[in-house]
Design an enzyme around this catalytic site. Sequence first.
Site, PDB file in Angstrom:
ATOM      1  N   ARG A 122      -4.612   6.715  -9.732  1.00  0.00           N
ATOM      2  CA  ARG A 122      -3.202   7.177  -9.804  1.00  0.00           C
ATOM      3  C   ARG A 122      -2.001   6.046  -9.641  1.00  0.00           C
ATOM      4  NH1 ARG A 122      -5.408  11.767  -5.433  1.00  0.00           N
ATOM      5  NH2 ARG A 122      -6.532  12.997  -6.999  1.00  0.00           N
ATOM      6  N   SER A 278      25.179 -11.709  -3.445  1.00  0.00           N
ATOM      7  CA  SER A 278      24.746 -12.453  -2.391  1.00  0.00           C
ATOM      8  C   SER A 278      25.710 -11.833  -1.364  1.00  0.00           C
ATOM      9  CB  SER A 278      25.100 -13.808  -2.596  1.00  0.00           C
ATOM     10  OG  SER A 278      25.255 -14.837  -1.290  1.00  0.00           O
ATOM     11  N   ARG A 317     -25.387  -0.944   4.062  1.00  0.00           N
ATOM     12  CA  ARG A 317     -23.576  -0.822   4.241  1.00  0.00           C
ATOM     13  C   ARG A 317     -23.287  -1.829   5.222  1.00  0.00           C
ATOM     14  NH1 ARG A 317     -22.788   4.749   6.569  1.00  0.00           N
ATOM     15  NH2 ARG A 317     -20.661   3.957   6.279  1.00  0.00           N
TER      16      ARG A 317
END
Length: 443
Positions: A122, A278, A317
């Site tokens: 996405r 600035s 894992r």
Amino acid sequence: MTSDPPDTGLLAPGWAGSSAADATSDTAYLRAMLDAEVALTRALASSGLAPEAAAAAVAEAARADRFDVRSLARRARAGGNPVIPLVADLTEAVGAEHGPYVHRGATSQDILDTATMLVAVRTLDPVLADLERTQTALARLAVRHRDTVMPGRTLTQHAVPTTFGLKAAGWRSLVLDARDRLRTVRDGLPAQLGGAAGTLAAFTAYGADDPRALTAAYARELRLTDPVLPWHSLRTPIADLAGGLALTAGALGKLATDVLTLSRTEIAEVGEAAGGGSSAMPHKANPVRATLIAAAARRAPQLAATLYGSLTAEDERPAGAWHAEWEPMRDLLRLVGGAARDGAELTEGLRVDEEAMRRHLALTHGLIVSERLAAELTPLLGRARAKELLSEIARRAHTESRSLTELLSEEAELKELDLEGATDPAQYTGSAGSLTDRALERS
């Protein structure tokens, strides 16, 4: 007393307000985790492992606005990740009848890894659209300035003439490299479903005759690819994504760095369409888009390095390696998303001062073509004499502030040489035009 608002990018103008900011927010991650849970229940239902009513109930309950992101974040500390409290809340929201089908057979990493892939897709879609805008703008610049001569610079100094068209074509080539790499990575991002230790054992226990068919159905629901193996500790997808994002940041960073150099007050060969102001100096028109891109390009390699470091994930894992990925991956997606947006805006509005480029060709009194003269004088005078003569004339050009053409015209042994052509920078751009044309053939 109210709590602080979510991260709004106050200190991150590079990505604040970008599509990437929305696509990587806490709510976006929550939505992606919920999408993963819905897809799992639907895959279970399509495989006969859950009633269709359960899939419908989970889909109905899995609306992000029903869940408290702050509460999930606080409660994530107990188990080390946000999926655990989310599953508890989603199960409660689904209700007693269909709650047991929430998260059935999966582990927390399945959901969060899959959510990360969804967030990446996405985020990358608008990034790729912005890169397309950038390459289109650069192609226009390359065509328009195919023969616009300017000083080529090496090691900060004038070298030989080049063209702005070739420079723009080079920027575009890098952007296309990044676009193609990101597109390939995006199209290959996989779903994650392996269960507790990547064996799919729980799905068999729940009655699946072919758990691999279930993982394929899960990937189809998410429009992600179906991996050959669960990749809990096989982190190629993360490394590929990190590499593609870092390359993109660097490609845009090269463009931005050149713009920063060429837009210096004393050079001013290019400029941003609308420079930033600035707080102290009213005259300033700072190259803000290029500045923000350059900042992203400086940070991206270190973020990618952390993600590459997580390839060394232990066991089935890992503890820590996986957890170390979450924040740098989101930061990298955000940085590149913001840089891609700024790159499109920068290139679409880039101003090119051809007169300044022509004027600067004369800053070395014509010595920018000394390479050509060395090649042409060697057959005429011999290598040693040609080198001696050019070295002496180069010294005099600097000390006497006289042009190369003028000094050469005083040398009797060069009376037959076409000095006007030999010292014209526009006639010494080599194959810049044809190289630009060749680069523009790439779509």
